[in-house]
Design a protein around this motif. Structure first.
Motif, short mmCIF file in Angstrom:
data_model
loop_
_atom_site.label_atom_id
_atom_site.label_comp_id
_atom_site.label_asym_id
_atom_site.label_seq_id
_atom_site.Cartn_x
_atom_site.Cartn_y
_atom_site.Cartn_z
N SER A 1 0.86 -1.28 0.06
CA SER A 1 -0.10 0.01 -0.09
C SER A 1 0.79 1.37 0.12
N VAL A 2 2.15 1.16 0.73
CA VAL A 2 3.03 2.31 0.48
C VAL A 2 3.93 2.38 -0.44
N VAL A 3 4.16 1.42 -1.15
CA VAL A 3 5.35 1.44 -2.24
C VAL A 3 4.99 2.11 -3.46
N PRO A 4 3.65 2.14 -3.94
CA PRO A 4 3.83 2.75 -5.31
C PRO A 4 4.02 4.35 -5.21
N VAL B 1 6.28 5.63 -3.74
CA VAL B 1 7.84 5.69 -3.64
C VAL B 1 8.32 5.37 -4.95
N LEU B 2 7.81 4.55 -5.51
CA LEU B 2 8.21 3.98 -6.91
C LEU B 2 7.86 5.04 -7.80
N GLY B 3 6.83 5.80 -7.80
CA GLY B 3 6.52 7.05 -8.62
C GLY B 3 7.64 8.01 -8.31
N LEU B 4 8.00 8.37 -7.20
CA LEU B 4 9.05 9.20 -6.75
C LEU B 4 10.35 8.77 -7.30
N ALA B 5 10.77 7.76 -7.22
CA ALA B 5 11.96 7.36 -7.74
C ALA B 5 12.14 7.36 -9.30
N LEU B 6 10.88 7.10 -10.09
CA LEU B 6 10.66 7.31 -11.53
C LEU B 6 10.92 8.78 -11.82
N ALA B 7 10.06 9.63 -11.00
CA ALA B 7 10.04 10.96 -11.43
C ALA B 7 11.62 11.64 -11.00
N HIS B 8 12.26 11.04 -10.28
CA HIS B 8 13.64 11.41 -10.01
C HIS B 8 14.66 10.97 -10.94
N TYR B 9 14.39 9.82 -11.62
CA TYR B 9 15.19 9.53 -12.75
C TYR B 9 14.86 10.31 -13.91
N VAL B 10 13.52 10.68 -14.24
CA VAL B 10 13.40 11.86 -15.20
C VAL B 10 13.91 12.91 -15.09
N TRP B 11 13.95 13.28 -13.76
CA TRP B 11 14.57 14.74 -13.56
C TRP B 11 16.20 14.61 -13.92
N VAL B 12 16.91 13.52 -13.45
CA VAL B 12 18.19 13.50 -13.64
C VAL B 12 18.43 13.55 -15.04
N ARG B 13 17.70 12.90 -15.87
CA ARG B 13 17.75 12.74 -17.32
C ARG B 13 17.80 14.25 -18.08
N LEU B 14 16.65 15.12 -17.39
CA LEU B 14 16.34 16.41 -18.07
C LEU B 14 17.45 17.26 -17.48
N ALA B 15 17.79 17.09 -16.41
CA ALA B 15 18.88 18.14 -15.64
C ALA B 15 20.26 17.74 -16.20
N GLU B 16 20.65 16.85 -17.03
CA GLU B 16 21.92 16.38 -17.15
C GLU B 16 22.81 17.31 -17.66
N VAL B 17 23.95 17.40 -17.22
CA VAL B 17 24.99 18.44 -17.48
C VAL B 17 25.98 17.70 -17.80
N PRO B 18 27.17 18.32 -18.91
CA PRO B 18 28.40 17.74 -18.94
C PRO B 18 29.04 17.35 -17.80
N PHE B 19 29.53 16.20 -17.36
CA PHE B 19 30.03 15.89 -16.01
C PHE B 19 31.77 15.34 -16.22
N GLU B 20 32.09 15.44 -17.65
CA GLU B 20 33.67 14.88 -17.74
C GLU B 20 34.41 15.47 -17.26
N GLU B 21 34.88 16.81 -17.26
CA GLU B 21 35.92 17.60 -16.75
C GLU B 21 35.78 17.49 -15.30
N SER B 22 34.85 17.54 -14.55
CA SER B 22 34.63 17.45 -13.20
C SER B 22 35.00 16.04 -12.62
N ALA B 23 34.79 15.04 -13.63
CA ALA B 23 35.09 13.51 -13.15
C ALA B 23 36.47 13.58 -13.47
N VAL B 24 37.12 13.92 -14.27
CA VAL B 24 38.54 13.54 -14.59
C VAL B 24 39.17 14.30 -13.38
#
Lengths: 252, 577
Positions: free
Chosen positions: B254-257, B259-282
């Motif tokens: 009863s409580v998991v849907p 949270v699953l929706g929240l996780a999915l929304a966060h994944y979409v957010w990550v994809r939309l907010a994506e910025v170049p990360f290579e320089e910082s990672a190196v």
């Protein structure tokens, strides 16, 4: 002839691996011996055994008349070991490293010598720097300065030019040549064959821990059979010897 | 082969090879024994306690409430940290190997992002596993459901932190300082709202005047968090941790849907907010690799303060060469950690300020505390000191090549390496004893007054020797068992077998220390008891002197023997050329 370094039947085993097998050679004062061989040939193990860092499995090493097994302290006082990866005490400055070395070897005029060495190694102005603040090349130079401070009779160098810039390489070569002219015996391990060819009076080629050839470049060249033996470069000789193409037999 | 299958291959092959390597190590008896001891330790500490069924009924409700609120607040703090702390750059971290192998590979940035997200989610699974081991039994009947719920929560929080770092990078690049100001204004508003809600809740539910009735504190906390304002603040975090706290499958479902929706929304957010990360990672990968290399070579990692304090004394070129090692180690002590000295100085300063605050009562009371405190600390240093002061072989053994090339006999190296730590611990103990003894016992008890000075002098004679013996045992362990004892600060050996080896070494050190103390205790008794009739309590210092002499003699003998072991020390078995 009085040799600074005499090695007889040196062997070093790591478990089941024979890293060094029956090396026998000697180095006279003022002589530069080049230690060459492919990766894993046993060069670093040999140098570490000669420096008293690793206990040999068997064999005898005599430095300036002192048996390294029996009179280790006296023998070590006569030598300097300059590893390929210099190690320092992190909390001692450059100048304090020289002070430390001076006390260990009892060098009373260390301050004048130290200044001259820092000048020679282009480290003047870095006296108060900690090792962590030095570049790779500077660390190499500090290692050399500490090694030369007590005017050793035997200098063991493992890839001495690693990390040095072209000017540093030129100075280093001149410095090594001068030490040899002043009577020090040098054993130099390097993959840089032109350096070996330029500096060394004799070569010891090892592969699989065994001595494959020992002598001057000309002597090795003349002993090698084959149609191009007389005009072969050191690189050619190295490839032939270490790949078993030459007919050179291990020295007795 | 696609990138995803290459990544799966990489992980599977790495795991398999790591396991194979660990199993191969078990062929050596010391690793096998270590693994057995390590497994036994893990079982006794963690797994044996995993009695989920029925365990919950034994847990006090207050503890359960505390565990639940801890999870809720941890989630809120994680979210706040993601927006408030650290630099404005992508939080994705890659190892140097990943940078070298994956960045030039023919894969898209999105693939790299997914690779890293997958690693993060795996990390969340590991975190959930540990949470299940540590707190699961306090809050849930069902370990499987707790694990799944914790995994979902941690995974969502990871996605949130990643998305927040992308947003911050984007704002910093687009708006610069204005973005920073806007972010902190928003954070300030949120903090103000939380503060107001907390104020309103505390105003409505003041802290109970008495806590003597059982359950009062728990009821108050429950009332506070249930107040309208705070309940709204805590709602998102409660929603997130609800699956982990579910007591059965139907409650979980009863409580998991959401949270699953929240996780999915966060994944979409990550994809939309994506910025170049290579320089910082190196940059980050290079920094970490450099620091690791420095630590591995016994060096000082960046960020660790190294003071430029002067040498303790001028080292002349004449004299015994091993003094150079003592000098070097004393410099190290001064430069690596003014920490201990600073703490002591602060304590003394604090005591002095309190004593000088005017009232003589303060002074009397301070003296009452200082005496027993000084003596207790001095005694404690005999046990703690050898582990704290480590500027000896434990610190220098990673530089074995350097030490072995020195023109010193083995006993000289071992003795000189021990000396600096022993000097520091001994001087600290004598200083503490002096302060303690001069301050007095802190009570007017006649028995205590009689024993105070004789006992203090006895301790002054005995404690430095005990510390020296402790230091010797710890250094001996490093020389005699170099493969078991991590000499460097990195603790290179890892795994269950390494854990077991360290436990065995610790137990061995304790046993050896106790065995070493037996002859000293015997000597103390032989000297002290016959003199008791004539000297009374003053026989104690003489007995202590005899015990101390025996301990020192044992250490001298040990140094000679250990010196020989040091000369023949060959670590090449575990560290080939």
């Amino acid at each position: 002839m009085d040799f600074v370094l005499r090695v007889a039947g040196l062997e070093k085993r790591y478990g089941a691996v024979n890293a060094v097998q029956g090396l026998t050679f000697a180095v006279a004062p003022g002589e530069v011996l080049g230690l060459v061989g492919p990766n894993g040939a046993g060069k670093t193990s040999t140098l570490r055994c000669l420096a008293g860092i690793l206990p040999p499995t068997s064999g005898r090493v005599v430095v300036a008349g002192y048996d390294l097994a029996k009179d280790a302290v006296d023998a070590k006082r006569e030598l300097a070991f300059l590893p390929d990866e210099p190690r320092f005490f992190d909390y001692l400055t450059v100048w304090e490293h020289l002070n430390f070395t001076a006390r260990l070897y009892g060098v009373e005029d260390w301050e004048e010598r130290g200044k001259a060495l820092l000048e020679e190694m282009e480290l003047t102005g870095k006296e108060k720097a900690l090792p962590g603040e030095l570049s790779r090349g500077m660390k190499q130079k500090l290692s050399i300065a500490c090694g030369f401070l007590h005017s050793p009779k035997l200098i063991l160098l493992d890839e001495p030019l690693t990390g040095l810039d072209p000017i540093g390489i030129r100075r280093m070569k001149a410095s090594l040549r001068r030490r040899a002219e002043e009577g020090a015996a040098l054993v130099l391990s390097s993959h840089l064959l032109p350096l070996v060819e330029e500096l060394c009076h004799r070569l010891l080629v090892i592969a699989g821990g065994r001595a494959m050839a020992l002598g001057s470049l000309e002597a090795i060249r003349s002993r090698l059979s084959g149609p191009e033996g007389e005009s072969a470069s050191l690189e050619d000789l190295f490839v032939r010897i270490t790949s078993g193409a030459g007919t050179e037999k291990p020295p007795p | 082969m696609s990138f995803s299958s290459a990544v799966v291959f990489l992980w599977l092959a790495s795991s398999r090879n790591r396991l194979r390597l660990q199993l191969q190590r078990l062929r050596r008896p010391r690793y096998l024994v270590g693994a057995l001891v390590g497994l036994g330790y893990i079982y006794s500490i963690f797994l044996r306690r995993l009695e989920f069924g029925g365990a919950l009924s034994n847990v006090p409700p207050g503890v359960r409430l505390f565990a639940e609120l801890s999870l809720v607040f941890s989630a809120l703090v994680t979210v706040f940290s993601a927006w408030a702390l650290g630099p404005d750059r992508p939080s994705l971290t890659f190892t140097e190997s990943e940078v070298v192998q994956l960045f030039p590979a023919p894969v898209t940035r999105t693939s790299l992002l997914h690779y890293k997200l997958a690693r993060g989610v795996l990390g969340a699974a590991m975190g959930a596993l540990f949470a299940s081991l540590f707190v699961g039994r306090l809050v849930s009947h069902a370990p499987g459901l707790f694990f799944l719920g914790a995994f979902l929560s941690l995974g969502t929080l990871y996605l949130h932190a990643t998305a927040a770092s992308f947003m911050r990078t984007r704002w910093a690049e687009t708006w610069g300082t204005r973005g920073l100001v806007a972010r902190w204004l928003a954070l300030g508003c949120v903090l103000a709202a939380v503060g107001l809600a907390a104020y309103a809740a505390l105003d409505a539910h003041p802290f109970p005047r008495t806590l003597s009735v059982p359950g009062v504190l728990r009821n108050w906390v429950q009332a506070v968090v249930a107040s309208p304002g705070l309940s709204a603040v805590l709602w998102p975090a409660r929603l997130l941790v609800a699956p982990a706290l579910a007591q059965d499958s139907s409650a979980f479902l009863s409580v998991v849907p959401p949270v699953l929706g929240l996780a999915l929304a966060h994944y979409v957010w990550v994809r939309l907010a994506e910025v170049p990360f290579e320089e910082s990672a190196v940059t980050q990968a290079e920094t970490r690799t450099r620091e690791r290399a420095q630590r591995a070579s016994g060096g000082v990692a960046k960020g660790r303060a190294v003071s430029s304090r002067k040498a303790p004394f001028r080292l002349s070129a004449r004299g015994r060469p091993e003094v150079a090692l003592i000098w070097k180690n004393l410099i190290t002590r001064r430069r690596m950690a003014g920490g201990v000295a600073s703490v002591l100085a602060s304590l003394l300063l604090g005591c002095a300020i309190v004593a000088m605050m005017g009232e003589s009562r303060f002074f009397t009371d301070t003296r009452r505390v200082l005496g027993p405190l000084g003596v207790s600390l001095a005694a404690m240093m005999a046990v703690v000191g050898p582990s704290v002061f480590r500027m000896d072989l434990r610190m220098d053994l990673p530089k074995l090549d350097l030490l072995r090339a020195l023109p010193l006999a083995g006993w000289q190296v071992v003795g000189a390496e021990l000396a600096a730590s022993a000097l520091m611990v001994g001087l600290l103990q004598l200083g503490l004893l002096t302060v303690g003894l001069l301050s007095g016992p802190g009570a007017e008890d006649p028995w205590l007054m009689t024993w105070w000075w004789p006992g203090g002098v006895a301790l002054a004679l005995l404690l430095p020797s005990m510390s020296l013996a402790g230091l010797f045992v710890q250094n001996a362990a490093v020389v005699l068992f170099p493969a078991w004892v991590p000499a460097d600060r990195t603790g290179s050996a890892r795994g269950i077998e390494a854990l077991g080896q360290r436990l065995l070494t610790l137990m061995g050190s304790l046993v050896v220390s106790l065995v070493g103390l037996l002859p000293a205790a015997l000597a103390g008794a032989v000297v002290g008891f016959p003199l008791w009739s004539s000297l009374d309590v003053w026989a104690l210092p003489l007995g202590a002197a005899a015990a101390s002499a025996v301990l020192a003699g044992e250490v001298v003998l040990g140094v000679l023997l250990l010196g020989r072991a040091f000369e023949h020390l060959d670590v090449s078995e575990d560290r080939p050329e």
